[in-house]
Design a protein around this motif. Sequence first.
Motif, short mmCIF file in Angstrom:
data_model
loop_
_atom_site.label_atom_id
_atom_site.label_comp_id
_atom_site.label_asym_id
_atom_site.label_seq_id
_atom_site.Cartn_x
_atom_site.Cartn_y
_atom_site.Cartn_z
N PHE A 179 0.82 -1.22 0.00
CA PHE A 179 0.00 0.00 0.00
C PHE A 179 0.85 1.27 0.00
CE2 PHE A 179 -2.45 -3.33 2.19
CZ PHE A 179 -3.55 -3.39 1.34
N ASP A 180 2.15 1.12 -0.28
CA ASP A 180 3.07 2.25 -0.15
C ASP A 180 2.68 3.43 -1.03
OD1 ASP A 180 4.46 0.75 1.64
OD2 ASP A 180 6.18 0.36 0.34
N ARG A 181 2.16 3.16 -2.22
CA ARG A 181 1.80 4.27 -3.12
C ARG A 181 0.53 5.00 -2.67
NH1 ARG A 181 3.73 0.31 -6.91
NH2 ARG A 181 5.67 1.00 -7.86
N LEU A 182 -0.16 4.44 -1.70
CA LEU A 182 -1.38 5.07 -1.19
C LEU A 182 -1.12 5.76 0.14
CD1 LEU A 182 -3.88 2.12 -1.88
CD2 LEU A 182 -3.25 4.00 -3.40
N GLU A 183 0.11 5.67 0.61
CA GLU A 183 0.45 6.23 1.91
C GLU A 183 1.71 7.09 1.80
OE1 GLU A 183 1.04 2.65 4.10
OE2 GLU A 183 -1.10 2.32 4.44
N THR A 184 2.09 7.70 2.92
CA THR A 184 3.33 8.47 2.96
C THR A 184 4.49 7.50 3.17
OG1 THR A 184 2.20 10.37 3.93
CG2 THR A 184 4.59 10.29 4.15
N LEU A 185 5.42 7.48 2.23
CA LEU A 185 6.54 6.55 2.30
C LEU A 185 7.47 6.92 3.45
CD1 LEU A 185 7.47 6.11 -1.47
CD2 LEU A 185 6.07 4.62 -0.04
N LEU A 186 7.85 5.90 4.23
CA LEU A 186 8.76 6.13 5.35
C LEU A 186 10.21 6.10 4.91
CD1 LEU A 186 7.01 3.96 8.08
CD2 LEU A 186 6.83 6.43 7.72
N TYR A 187 10.49 5.44 3.79
CA TYR A 187 11.87 5.34 3.34
C TYR A 187 11.91 5.22 1.83
CZ TYR A 187 16.77 3.94 3.07
OH TYR A 187 18.11 3.90 2.78
N THR A 188 12.73 6.04 1.21
CA THR A 188 12.92 5.96 -0.24
C THR A 188 14.41 5.93 -0.53
OG1 THR A 188 12.88 8.38 -0.43
CG2 THR A 188 10.79 7.22 -0.75
N SER A 189 14.76 5.25 -1.60
CA SER A 189 16.16 5.13 -1.98
C SER A 189 16.24 4.72 -3.44
CB SER A 189 16.87 4.07 -1.12
OG SER A 189 18.13 3.72 -1.68
N ASN A 190 17.26 5.20 -4.12
CA ASN A 190 17.48 4.77 -5.51
C ASN A 190 17.79 3.28 -5.59
OD1 ASN A 190 17.10 7.36 -6.55
ND2 ASN A 190 19.26 7.89 -6.34
#
Length: 216
Positions: free
Chosen positions: A84-95
């Motif tokens: 559901f990450d695309r529907l919520e605020t992501l806690l961690y992003t990385s290339n």
Amino acid sequence: MKDFLTVDRVANQIRLRRSTYTGTFLLVEGSSDKTFYQRFVDKLVCELVETSGKPSSKQCAIDILKILEQSNFQGVLAIVDADFDRLETLLYTSNNLLCTDSHDLETMLINSPAFNKVLAEFASEEKIGKFNRDVRSVLLELGISVGYLLWISKCEGLNLTFDGIKFSKFLDEQTLQIDEIKLIQEVKNKSQAYSLKDEDLREQLKTQKSNNHDPW
């Protein structure tokens, strides 16, 4: 509670492997994902690492990636289900963190040309013709209620159990319609969450479905 011992142990194992291996390490969720993704990598230059532990294999993969990135370790990627990450605020992003195009690996496969090959191999052309509906669209439609209930459980911290639910308890095999109250009751029984009210969960389902999120 996060399984820090497992996460640290795997991260350290990867660091130790670097002394004898110069290729890329690819973190994946569990054995089934490893079986799938290993078909698409060159094993001479890419080593798959299966992750598992609490609270989830996905979170372990992300935590291992974070540990290695923080120590400036080069040559590591992680592939995880988007969930559901695309529907919520992501806690961690990385290339170095790659997510499936749709909710998970299974929905991505259903939404790909590979599904057509499965139908051609195992389905009856006559029955598909009589069905007179797009099989892929029907499967997507049937999954929406289950998916939203899973998301509600996650957002509200209900900890409902979906593993092992019997679809025959809430799916009419003739009309291929889901009875949402029976779905809720089956999940409640599986989770032993008898205090939750059927109608309250049904109303939450209706509210979420009215938001018109991308079903994939």
